[in-house]
Design a protein around this motif. Structure first.
Motif, PDB file in Angstrom:
ATOM      1  N   LEU A   6       0.817  -1.221   0.000  1.00 33.44           N
ATOM      2  CA  LEU A   6       0.000   0.000   0.000  1.00 33.44           C
ATOM      3  C   LEU A   6       0.848   1.267   0.000  1.00 33.44           C
ATOM      4  O   LEU A   6       0.330   2.355  -0.240  1.00 33.44           O
ATOM      5  N   LEU A   7       2.140   1.107   0.294  1.00 37.35           N
ATOM      6  CA  LEU A   7       3.019   2.271   0.409  1.00 37.35           C
ATOM      7  C   LEU A   7       3.786   2.505  -0.886  1.00 37.35           C
ATOM      8  O   LEU A   7       5.013   2.422  -0.942  1.00 37.35           O
ATOM      9  N   ASN A   8       3.065   2.813  -1.921  1.00 32.14           N
ATOM     10  CA  ASN A   8       3.639   3.065  -3.237  1.00 32.14           C
ATOM     11  C   ASN A   8       3.389   4.529  -3.598  1.00 32.14           C
ATOM     12  O   ASN A   8       2.254   4.911  -3.939  1.00 32.14           O
ATOM     13  N   PRO A   9       4.404   5.379  -3.516  1.00 31.40           N
ATOM     14  CA  PRO A   9       4.202   6.815  -3.755  1.00 31.40           C
ATOM     15  C   PRO A   9       3.558   7.141  -5.093  1.00 31.40           C
ATOM     16  O   PRO A   9       2.697   8.020  -5.176  1.00 31.40           O
ATOM     17  N   GLU A  10       3.965   6.447  -6.141  1.00 34.66           N
ATOM     18  CA  GLU A  10       3.432   6.753  -7.477  1.00 34.66           C
ATOM     19  C   GLU A  10       1.939   6.439  -7.566  1.00 34.66           C
ATOM     20  O   GLU A  10       1.160   7.213  -8.131  1.00 34.66           O
ATOM     21  N   LYS A  11       1.543   5.323  -6.981  1.00 35.42           N
ATOM     22  CA  LYS A  11       0.123   4.965  -7.005  1.00 35.42           C
ATOM     23  C   LYS A  11      -0.699   5.924  -6.153  1.00 35.42           C
ATOM     24  O   LYS A  11      -1.839   6.252  -6.490  1.00 35.42           O
ATOM     25  N   ILE A  12      -0.118   6.353  -5.029  1.00 39.86           N
ATOM     26  CA  ILE A  12      -0.834   7.290  -4.167  1.00 39.86           C
ATOM     27  C   ILE A  12      -1.025   8.627  -4.871  1.00 39.86           C
ATOM     28  O   ILE A  12      -2.095   9.243  -4.803  1.00 39.86           O
ATOM     29  N   LYS A  13      -0.002   9.089  -5.584  1.00 38.23           N
ATOM     30  CA  LYS A  13      -0.132  10.338  -6.348  1.00 38.23           C
ATOM     31  C   LYS A  13      -1.250  10.231  -7.387  1.00 38.23           C
ATOM     32  O   LYS A  13      -1.986  11.195  -7.626  1.00 38.23           O
ATOM     33  N   GLU A  14      -1.356   9.052  -7.956  1.00 40.04           N
ATOM     34  CA  GLU A  14      -2.347   8.847  -9.019  1.00 40.04           C
ATOM     35  C   GLU A  14      -3.754   8.662  -8.461  1.00 40.04           C
ATOM     36  O   GLU A  14      -4.715   9.276  -8.963  1.00 40.04           O
ATOM     37  N   LYS A  15      -3.876   7.821  -7.416  1.00 33.43           N
ATOM     38  CA  LYS A  15      -5.207   7.425  -6.956  1.00 33.43           C
ATOM     39  C   LYS A  15      -5.712   8.235  -5.757  1.00 33.43           C
ATOM     40  O   LYS A  15      -6.929   8.362  -5.576  1.00 33.43           O
ATOM     41  N   VAL A  16      -4.790   8.739  -4.925  1.00 31.74           N
ATOM     42  CA  VAL A  16      -5.203   9.490  -3.724  1.00 31.74           C
ATOM     43  C   VAL A  16      -4.385  10.773  -3.644  1.00 31.74           C
ATOM     44  O   VAL A  16      -3.600  10.966  -2.705  1.00 31.74           O
ATOM     45  N   PRO A  17      -4.530  11.668  -4.607  1.00 31.53           N
ATOM     46  CA  PRO A  17      -3.697  12.875  -4.627  1.00 31.53           C
ATOM     47  C   PRO A  17      -3.885  13.761  -3.395  1.00 31.53           C
ATOM     48  O   PRO A  17      -2.953  14.458  -2.992  1.00 31.53           O
ATOM     49  N   GLN A  18      -5.078  13.728  -2.795  1.00 31.42           N
ATOM     50  CA  GLN A  18      -5.308  14.541  -1.598  1.00 31.42           C
ATOM     51  C   GLN A  18      -4.410  14.081  -0.452  1.00 31.42           C
ATOM     52  O   GLN A  18      -3.879  14.904   0.305  1.00 31.42           O
ATOM     53  N   PHE A  19      -4.241  12.770  -0.327  1.00 33.25           N
ATOM     54  CA  PHE A  19      -3.385  12.224   0.723  1.00 33.25           C
ATOM     55  C   PHE A  19      -1.929  12.586   0.457  1.00 33.25           C
ATOM     56  O   PHE A  19      -1.176  12.899   1.382  1.00 33.25           O
ATOM     57  N   ALA A  20      -1.528  12.560  -0.809  1.00 37.21           N
ATOM     58  CA  ALA A  20      -0.163  12.945  -1.173  1.00 37.21           C
ATOM     59  C   ALA A  20       0.099  14.396  -0.779  1.00 37.21           C
ATOM     60  O   ALA A  20       1.184  14.736  -0.271  1.00 37.21           O
ATOM     61  N   THR A  21      -0.877  15.258  -0.978  1.00 37.91           N
ATOM     62  CA  THR A  21      -0.731  16.669  -0.601  1.00 37.91           C
ATOM     63  C   THR A  21      -0.590  16.816   0.906  1.00 37.91           C
ATOM     64  O   THR A  21       0.238  17.595   1.389  1.00 37.91           O
ATOM     65  N   ILE A  22      -1.385  16.068   1.652  1.00 33.92           N
ATOM     66  CA  ILE A  22      -1.304  16.108   3.124  1.00 33.92           C
ATOM     67  C   ILE A  22       0.077  15.675   3.591  1.00 33.92           C
ATOM     68  O   ILE A  22       0.696  16.310   4.457  1.00 33.92           O
ATOM     69  N   LEU A  23       0.585  14.585   3.024  1.00 33.79           N
ATOM     70  CA  LEU A  23       1.904  14.086   3.413  1.00 33.79           C
ATOM     71  C   LEU A  23       3.000  15.093   3.062  1.00 33.79           C
ATOM     72  O   LEU A  23       3.946  15.282   3.833  1.00 33.79           O
ATOM     73  N   ALA A  24       2.874  15.714   1.905  1.00 34.74           N
ATOM     74  CA  ALA A  24       3.878  16.707   1.484  1.00 34.74           C
ATOM     75  C   ALA A  24       3.929  17.864   2.477  1.00 34.74           C
ATOM     76  O   ALA A  24       5.011  18.316   2.873  1.00 34.74           O
ATOM     77  N   GLU A  25       2.763  18.343   2.889  1.00 34.71           N
ATOM     78  CA  GLU A  25       2.709  19.462   3.843  1.00 34.71           C
ATOM     79  C   GLU A  25       3.196  19.033   5.218  1.00 34.71           C
ATOM     80  O   GLU A  25       3.834  19.810   5.933  1.00 34.71           O
ATOM     81  N   ARG A  26       2.911  17.808   5.602  1.00 35.50           N
ATOM     82  CA  ARG A  26       3.264  17.306   6.930  1.00 35.50           C
ATOM     83  C   ARG A  26       4.771  17.144   7.101  1.00 35.50           C
ATOM     84  O   ARG A  26       5.297  17.358   8.195  1.00 35.50           O
ATOM     85  N   HIS A  27       5.468  16.771   6.042  1.00 30.79           N
ATOM     86  CA  HIS A  27       6.880  16.419   6.173  1.00 30.79           C
ATOM     87  C   HIS A  27       7.849  17.416   5.521  1.00 30.79           C
ATOM     88  O   HIS A  27       9.056  17.180   5.524  1.00 30.79           O
TER      89      HIS A  27
END
Length: 236
Positions: free
Chosen positions: A115-136
């Motif tokens: 489940l921890l695949n950055p490319e898939k997360i960017k594609e399928k759950v972009p909102q979560f990718a944005t949250i992680l980017a801001e968090r870290h």
């Protein structure tokens, strides 16, 4: 007031515990910290590990001159809290774990890291990718995720909390899990509860894994009830 240290989960940061920290500040001296490589902290060259994160907690306690603390650990934070309780028993008064995965094997690690695949997360759950980017920020969240996946694989091959280590932890522990958690099973939580010599079990009804989906007032109440039951401090 007693000291309460809140430990965040994998991919999390101290900021994710801010609402709970604020709610509990009336009753405790509440502290949070970012593990190495989280919340903007520098990514460790040696990679993530439970041992490293436990060292982070101990260093933080020493910096803050905290001789003893109650620990609340969400998910991975609970795993770190129990390991620290074993390694430094006089520094940890009690541990409350929530949604902590204990049953690590190569099979379970493979399931989680899939489940921890950055490319898939960017594609399928972009909102979560944005949250992680801001968090870290300023660290790349993709690297945070890759190091987390690597740590999970290490846990799958060699779990840090073995049954022998769990059985040696003498501090009061409350092990909590939601009955709708699809990441952490009720069975593994019960097994851990039965292995720990001084433990309580709490099952939260209609509760999933994400911390933000758990009612803060309920969690605040349960933490207060548990710590109030820990009557005498451990010897320093």
């Amino acid at each position: 007031m007693e000291n309460l240290l809140l430990l965040h989960g994998a991919l999390g940061a101290a900021s994710t515990l801010a609402p709970l920290k604020q709610a509990l500040a009336i009753t405790y001296n509440v502290y949070t910290l970012d593990f190495a490589g989280h919340g903007g902290q520098a990514l460790p060259e040696q990679g993530y590990s439970i041992e490293l994160f436990a060292d982070n907690v101990l260093a933080f306690m020493n910096e803050q001159q905290l001789e003893q603390v109650h620990i609340f650990g969400y998910s991975m934070g609970g795993y770190v809290g129990l390991y620290l309780a074993h390694q430094h028993p006089t520094r940890v008064k009690s541990v409350f774990t929530l949604a902590t995965k204990f049953a690590w094997s190569e099979e379970s690690a493979a399931k989680e890291t899939k489940l921890l695949n950055p490319e898939k997360i960017k594609e399928k759950v972009p909102q979560f990718a944005t949250i992680l980017a801001e968090r870290h920020v300023p660290q790349p969240w993709e690297d945070v995720m890759r190091q987390t996946a690597s740590m999970m694989q290490q846990l799958g091959a060699n779990p840090t909390l073995t049954p022998a280590i769990l059985a040696a932890i003498q501090q009061p522990v409350q092990v909590a899990v939601g009955d709708a958690d699809t990441m952490v099973s009720l069975e593994e939580t019960i097994d851990t509860y039965r292995t720990l010599p001084n433990a309580r079990l709490l099952v939260l009804p209609a509760t999933k894994h994400p911390l933000e989906m758990i009612a803060g007032s309920r969690l605040q109440h349960e933490i207060q009830l548990f710590t109030a039951s820990v009557r005498a401090p451990l010897p320093v």
